[in-house]
Scaffold this active site. Structure first.
Site: not given
Ligand SMILES: Cc1ncc(COP(=O)(O)O)c(C=O)c1O
Length: 396
Positions: A61, A114, A186, A211
Site C-alpha cells: 500500500r 464526469y 482530468d 480508458k
C-alpha cells in the site's frame, strides 16, 4: 523522468520510460511483484526505511515495484515530475480533491464534469464544507467573475463529455498561476499522446486509466501526475491513508497497454475523423460533435491545444429518443456499453443509459438531447464500423 529519457519522443517513452530490464534476471517484460509485503534483511534496514533515510519497499500500500514503473511511465509521458497510481479513476480524483482542499476552500470547475466527480463535489460540500461552483470557462471574463477569494483549485475536463466542448488550458493556467491557484486537469478523453496540460502550464493531471491508457477494456484504474512535492504529500496522506491503491497485476496490464498508446491513438483519431465525416453527411443525423470537424465551434482551439482530435464523437439523431433506442438495438459490431477508449468501438445513448436518472430539463441544459448518441470509436477497420452504423441508422 531520468536525464537520458529527456531526449526521447513520446512513442519511445511509452515503451521504455520507467523500466529497462529486471536487475536480477534480465527479464525484459516487467515482472509482476505480486506481494503484499517486503522482508527486511535487518531490523536496522526496516527502521531506516520507515524513517525515510533509506529507499526501499515496506508494504504494497506504500509502494510496489510493478506499480512504480507504471507511475513513472505516465509521469514521463505527461512531462511531470512524479506520479501516483490508484485502483480507479475516481480513487485518483478523490485522493487529489481530499488532498488539496479543506473546509472553507472553494473549487472552481468546468461546466461539464464526469457524473461521479460531480457526486464527490456534493459530498465534499455537504459533509466537509468545501464549496464548489461550475463555470463555462469560455473566456477570461467568465473565469474572473467565477473566481472567489477562497478559490484554491481550478478543476477542468476538456473535451467535456458528451458535447466535447473545450476549455483553453493555457488561458486557465495563466490566470490561476497569477493568483496562486492550482490547476487540475482530468485528461482522460485525450491521453498524454494527444494533450499534455503540464506543458500548457497546468499543475496536476489525472486520468481514468481505465480508458485510453489501459486501452483494452480489461482494467479499472486511475493515475495522477504533477510536481514532486505535491505527489509526495498525496502519497503519504490520501493515497496511503485512504488506500485506493493499484494492484500489481493491473499495473502490469497498464504498462503493457501504454506501450502501444501512440499507434492506438493515431488509429482512434483517423477512424473517428472518418466516422464523424460520414455521420455529418447522414440524413438522419442532425448534428455531430467532433473537434476534428472544421464546423466544430472550437476547431481552432482544438487544433492549437491538442495533437489529435481524439476518438470520441457525439451525434444527435433527428428522430429523438425513440430513434436512439432503435439504433442502439440494431448495432452489431459496435458494442452497447459505457466507458470509452477501448480498442473496441463502444456506443451508448445517454438519455436511456448514463444520464437517464437526470430530469429531462436538466439533461437538455447540459446539451444532452433525447436522440444524442455517444460513440467511442475503436481501432477496427473503419469501413466495418461505418457499415455497422449505416445498417443501424437505416432502421433508426
Ligand atoms: C472523464 C472521466 N473522469 C473520471 C472517470 C472515472 O474513472 P473510473 O471509472 O476509472 O473510476 C471517468 C469514467 O468514465 C471519466 O470518463
Amino acid at each position: 523522468m531520468k536525464e537520458k529519457e529527456k531526449k526521447y519522443g513520446l512513442n519511445t517513452l511509452a515503451i521504455h520510460a520507467g523500466y529497462d530490464k529486471d536487475k536480477e534476471t534480465g527479464a525484459l517484460a516487467l515482472p509482476i511483484y505480486q506481494t503484499s509485503t517486503f522482508a527486511f534483511s535487518s531490523v536496522e534496514e526496516g527502521a531506516n526505511r520507515f524513517a525515510g533515510v533509506e529507499s526501499g519497499y515496506i508494504y504494497s500500500r506504500l509502494g510496489n515495484p510493478t506499480v512504480a514503473v507504471f507511475e513513472e511511465k505516465v509521469a514521463a509521458l505527461e512531462k511531470a515530475d512524479a506520479g501516483l497510481a490508484f485502483s480507479s479513476g475516481m480513487a485518483a480524483v478523490s485522493a487529489v480533491l481530499l488532498g488539496l482542499l479543506r473546509t472553507g476552500d472553494h473549487i472552481l470547475c468546468s461546466k461539464g464534469l464526469y457524473g461521479c466527480t460531480f457526486g464527490l463535489l456534493n459530498l465534499l460540500k455537504d459533509r466537509f464544507g468545501v464549496e464548489y461552483s461550475l463555470c463555462r470557462m469560455d473566456g477570461e471574463a467568465s473565469l474572473l467573475e467565477a473566481l472567489q477569494p477562497n478559490t484554491k483549485v481550478i478543476y477542468v475536463e476538456t473535451p467535456i463529455n458528451p458535447t466535447l466542448e473545450l476549455v483553453d488550458l493555457s488561458m486557465i493556467s495563466k490566470m490561476a498561476k497569477e493568483r496562486g491557484i492550482l490547476t487540475v486537469v482530468d485528461n482522460t478523453f485525450m491521453s498524454p499522446y494527444l494533450q499534455r496540460p503540464i506543458e500548457l502550464g497546468c499543475d496536476i493531471v489525472l486520468h481514468s486509466a481505465t480508458k485510453y491508457i489501459g486501452g483494452h477494456g480489461d482494467v479499472v484504474a486511475g493515475v495522477v501526475v504533477g510536481p514532486k512535492d505535491i505527489m509526495d504529500n498525496l502519497r503519504l496522506t490520501t493515497q496511503k491513508d485512504i488506500g485506493g491503491i493499484l494492484a500489481p497485476f493491473d499495473a502490469y496490464l497498464l504498462v503493457r497497454g501504454l506501450k502501444t498508446l501512440g499507434v492506438r491513438m493515431d488509429r482512434h483519431c483517423s477512424n473517428a475523423q472518418e466516422v464523424a465525416e460520414y455521420l455529418s453527411k447522414h440524413s438522419k443525423v442532425n448534428k455531430v460533435y467532433y473537434p476534428g470537424l472544421p464546423s466544430f465551434s472550437q476547431y481552432d482551439l482544438a487544433t492549437r491545444q491538442m495533437e489529435g482530435y481524439g476518438g470520441v464523437i457525439s451525434f444527435e439523431l433527428s428522430g429523438g429518443f425513440d430513434a436512439g433506442v432503435r439504433m442502439m438495438n440494431q448495432v452489431q459490431l459496435c458494442k452497447r456499453a459505457v466507458s470509452l477508449g477501448d480498442v473496441d468501438t463502444l456506443i451508448q445513448h445517454p438519455a436511456s443509459m448514463t444520464h437517464s436518472v437526470i430530469p429531462i430539463d436538466e439533461r437538455k441544459a447540459m446539451g444532452i438531447t433525447e436522440g444524442l448518441i455517444r460513440l467511442s470509436v475503436g481501432i477496427e477497420d473503419v469501413s466495418d464500423i461505418i457499415d455497422d452504423l449505416e445498417q443501424a441508422l437505416s432502421k433508426a
